[in-house]
Design an enzyme around this catalytic site. Structure first.
Site, PDB file in Angstrom:
ATOM      1  N   LYS A   1     -14.459 -25.355 -48.804  1.00 27.93           N
ATOM      2  CA  LYS A   1     -14.590 -26.330 -47.722  1.00 27.93           C
ATOM      3  C   LYS A   1     -15.869 -26.100 -46.923  1.00 27.93           C
ATOM      4  CE  LYS A   1     -10.907 -27.578 -45.420  1.00 27.93           C
ATOM      5  NZ  LYS A   1      -9.751 -27.591 -44.483  1.00 27.93           N
TER       6      LYS A   1
ATOM      7  N   GLU B   1     -16.301 -14.908 -51.881  1.00 30.60           N
ATOM      8  CA  GLU B   1     -16.024 -14.752 -53.308  1.00 30.60           C
ATOM      9  C   GLU B   1     -16.503 -15.967 -54.098  1.00 30.60           C
ATOM     10  OE1 GLU B   1     -12.573 -12.753 -51.040  1.00 30.60           O
ATOM     11  OE2 GLU B   1     -13.802 -14.559 -50.846  1.00 30.60           O
TER      12      GLU B   1
ATOM     13  N   GLY C   1      -5.498 -24.857 -47.410  1.00 30.58           N
ATOM     14  CA  GLY C   1      -5.864 -24.576 -48.799  1.00 30.58           C
ATOM     15  C   GLY C   1      -4.677 -24.532 -49.736  1.00 30.58           C
ATOM     16  N   ARG C   2      -3.576 -23.935 -49.305  1.00 31.45           N
ATOM     17  CA  ARG C   2      -2.405 -23.798 -50.180  1.00 31.45           C
ATOM     18  C   ARG C   2      -1.634 -25.110 -50.330  1.00 31.45           C
ATOM     19  NH1 ARG C   2      -2.111 -21.215 -45.490  1.00 31.45           N
ATOM     20  NH2 ARG C   2      -0.396 -21.545 -44.022  1.00 31.45           N
TER      21      ARG C   2
ATOM     22  N   GLU D   1       1.881 -16.859 -47.500  1.00 28.10           N
ATOM     23  CA  GLU D   1       0.810 -17.142 -46.551  1.00 28.10           C
ATOM     24  C   GLU D   1       1.314 -18.068 -45.449  1.00 28.10           C
ATOM     25  OE1 GLU D   1      -3.553 -17.159 -47.732  1.00 28.10           O
ATOM     26  OE2 GLU D   1      -3.236 -19.291 -47.326  1.00 28.10           O
TER      27      GLU D   1
ATOM     28  N   HIS E   1      12.877  -9.035 -70.683  1.00 31.87           N
ATOM     29  CA  HIS E   1      12.540  -7.777 -71.350  1.00 31.87           C
ATOM     30  C   HIS E   1      11.603  -6.945 -70.493  1.00 31.87           C
ATOM     31  CE1 HIS E   1      14.385  -9.023 -75.207  1.00 31.87           C
ATOM     32  NE2 HIS E   1      14.067 -10.242 -74.762  1.00 31.87           N
TER      33      HIS E   1
ATOM     34  N   LYS F   1     -11.293  -9.716 -44.255  1.00 28.33           N
ATOM     35  CA  LYS F   1     -12.582 -10.284 -44.663  1.00 28.33           C
ATOM     36  C   LYS F   1     -13.712  -9.796 -43.751  1.00 28.33           C
ATOM     37  CE  LYS F   1     -10.767 -14.701 -46.407  1.00 28.33           C
ATOM     38  NZ  LYS F   1     -10.817 -16.171 -46.206  1.00 28.33           N
TER      39      LYS F   1
END
Length: 544
Positions: free
Chosen positions: A214, A220, A274-275, A360, A391, A511
């Site tokens: 954004k 990152e 964002g999510r 979050e 398993h 951050k």
């Protein structure tokens, strides 16, 4: 922070419904799920609800009709439905950031106008969707060409958090509906291995890179984007950037400085977290994969669940009930974790997607009014697809000392029929739902002829709560509906707890400190850190 008095939260622990639920939990302490199923013949029918092609069966939860009634009372006393209306109408219910919460506007049909803060948000959404559709068609049909004139064969989506998890999950989930002419790669980790492996699988002349940030400053994302840019420029030259990079951002200045034509920038809004953004421009890679029509079907699924959540009576409202059951398990049965177990290989990334969506959003210990909570909030969500997990970690689910709530997701019809394998898959899902909830007693184990010394080892305590969620098939519509189901369940939980489910201050401090440490490691500045961190930095330098 100034709190809007109209949405000041209620302390749920002070309500009459909370007291009733506490008493009901005590009454049910010695009652198992097996007991409830055996003594309530009407239970299988009474504990099933459907909406927007999603079916929820909560027969195997440790709830009674009295519990469900008290949970609905709790929703009423804590103002859940009122807050729902405020969210859908565009009120600023994200109080710590003074923002509207309008992910539902991303999927409203264009004829359903919604004006918020003087702006027709639905009109703006469809302007972006129309531009996305034109672009996606041009890439899919080979009209968009790279700098050397070749058509696009690979798409790399660079983002992190919701800018990666949503598109990556959707691409895998809708694999049966995706074009086979374009290969998709998703890069999020700042670990150089992530971008290196993606670039190694692509050819610069036929690759389109989508940079999703954004602000166009996310550390990152921009680090990986610069690595991809260097790779491309090294092969095709500086002028190729405009033909091979597009942006999902709102920072036109930064996008232009990067070399991307701002005509190829697709924006979104601060009222989209964002999510909650996979159905916004963040879903550009999804639209290229499944086509504009497929993306529209996904939006229709989202909207159908939105409408169901907004209009269905409480007793039949799938997201409301799923969210209230989650509160019951967390606060009254002391179950701190939920395993999401999709019996579909296409949904392999769905648990990871839900980790961000749920934790979050509701990993908070302070209410909207700034007061600390004195009750449990967000549970830990995790999981893997069945039957692989059987398993791996199901041993702990069945016989471990910690009780885990399980959401088992079943797709009735497969897109890839292979003899009786789908029946085998679903048989495993239903068997696990049964055994987790009912268990197996010592008497039943002994009746099988098990030696006496082995009987204790084969007893299954059961009493593990299970939600069985079933869809008819996994297509764009049901994926949208399934995601919206969990979005609204998360909302319900946060509304009951009185927390702001739409900020994420907990991710900011790490951050900030990381940037200081990075400056120290690269020699640009001296970070002010604690002695333990300084020792770790020195160790890293020696090992580096």
């Amino acid at each position: 922070m100034t709190t809007n008095p109209e949405i000041t939260p209620v302390n749920p622990a002070g309500t009459a419904a909370w007291s009733s639920l506490t008493a009901l939990a005590a009454e049910l302490h010695a009652t198992t799920i097996r007991d409830l199923i055996e003594r309530e013949p009407e239970r299988p029918e009474a504990c099933q609800v459907s909406g927007a092609r999603v079916h929820l069966d909560f027969t195997r939860q440790r709830v009674t009709s009295s519990v469900m009634g008290a949970l609905i009372d709790l929703a009423d006393e804590t103002g859940v439905l009122d807050l729902r209306e405020r969210m859908l109408s565009g009120d600023h219910i994200n109080t710590t950031e003074d923002r509207a919460v309008l992910h539902t506007a991303l999927r409203r049909p264009r004829d359903l106008e919604l004006t918020v803060d003087g702006v027709d948000v639905v009109g703006e959404v469809h302007d972006v969707l129309d531009r996305m559709g034109q672009f996606a068609r041009s890439v899919r049909e080979g009209q968009w060409r790279g700098a050397s004139g070749e058509r696009i064969r690979s798409v790399i989506n660079i983002g992190i958090g919701g800018s990666d998890l949503g598109p990556a999950m959707a691409h895998l989930a809708l694999g049966a509906f995706s074009t086979e002419e374009i290969h998709f790669h998703f890069v999020s980790n700042v670990d150089p291995t992530d971008i290196t492996q993606a670039l190694a699988a692509c050819e610069p002349a036929t690759t389109l890179v989508i940079v999703a940030s954004k602000t166009f400053t996310t550390l990152e994302t921009m680090t990986n984007a610069r690595a991809a840019r260097e790779w491309l420029v090294g092969q095709l030259g500086e002028r190729a950037v405009a033909q091979h990079f597009v942006a999902v951002s709102t920072n036109a200045a930064k996008v232009g400085q990067f070399g991307i034509d701002t005509a190829n920038m697709f924006g979104f809004w601060d009222w989209v977290g964002g999510r909650y953004s996979m159905d916004s421009a963040i879903g550009l890679s999804t639209m290229i994969a499944v086509g504009p029509d497929g993306f529209e079907q996904m939006l229709a699924g989202f909207h159908a669940m939105d409408e169901h959540f907004a209009t269905a009576p409480a007793e039949e409202n799938v997201p409301l009930l799923l969210g209230l059951i989650a509160v019951w398990n967390r606060d009254f049965l002391d179950i701190g974790t939920t395993a999401v177990l999709p019996y579909s290989q296409y949904l392999s990334r769905f648990p990871a997607y839900l980790q961000q969506l749920t934790m979050e959003s509701n990993g908070k210990s302070v209410r909207r009014d700034g007061e600390a909570v004195d009750y449990e909030t967000g549970a830990i969500y995790w999981g893997e697809p069945g039957t692989n997990g059987q398993h791996s970690f199901y041993q702990l689910l069945h016989q471990g000392t910690s009780t885990v709530n399980c959401d088992i997701i079943v797709v009735a019809r497969t897109e890839n029929p292979q003899t009786d394998q789908q029946d085998m898959l679903v048989a495993n899902a239903l068997a696990q739902a049964s055994v987790l909830s009912l268990g197996r007693t010592a008497e039943e184990v002994a009746a099988d002829g098990t030696p006496a010394d082995l009987v204790p080892h084969k007893v299954m305590p059961g009493n593990r709560p299970v939600n069985l969620i079933m869809i008819d098939r996994l297509d764009p519509f049901t994926l949208g509906s399934l995601v919206a189901l969990y979005e609204h369940s998360v909302f319900v939980q946060g509304a009951v707890w009185g927390i702001d489910s739409f900020d994420q201050w907990g991710v900011e401090l790490g951050k900030k400190v990381a940037m200081g440490i990075l400056g120290d490691l690269t020699g640009d500045e001296d970070a002010i850190v604690d002695a333990s961190t300084r020792a770790s930095m020195d160790l890293y330098r020696r090992m580096r």
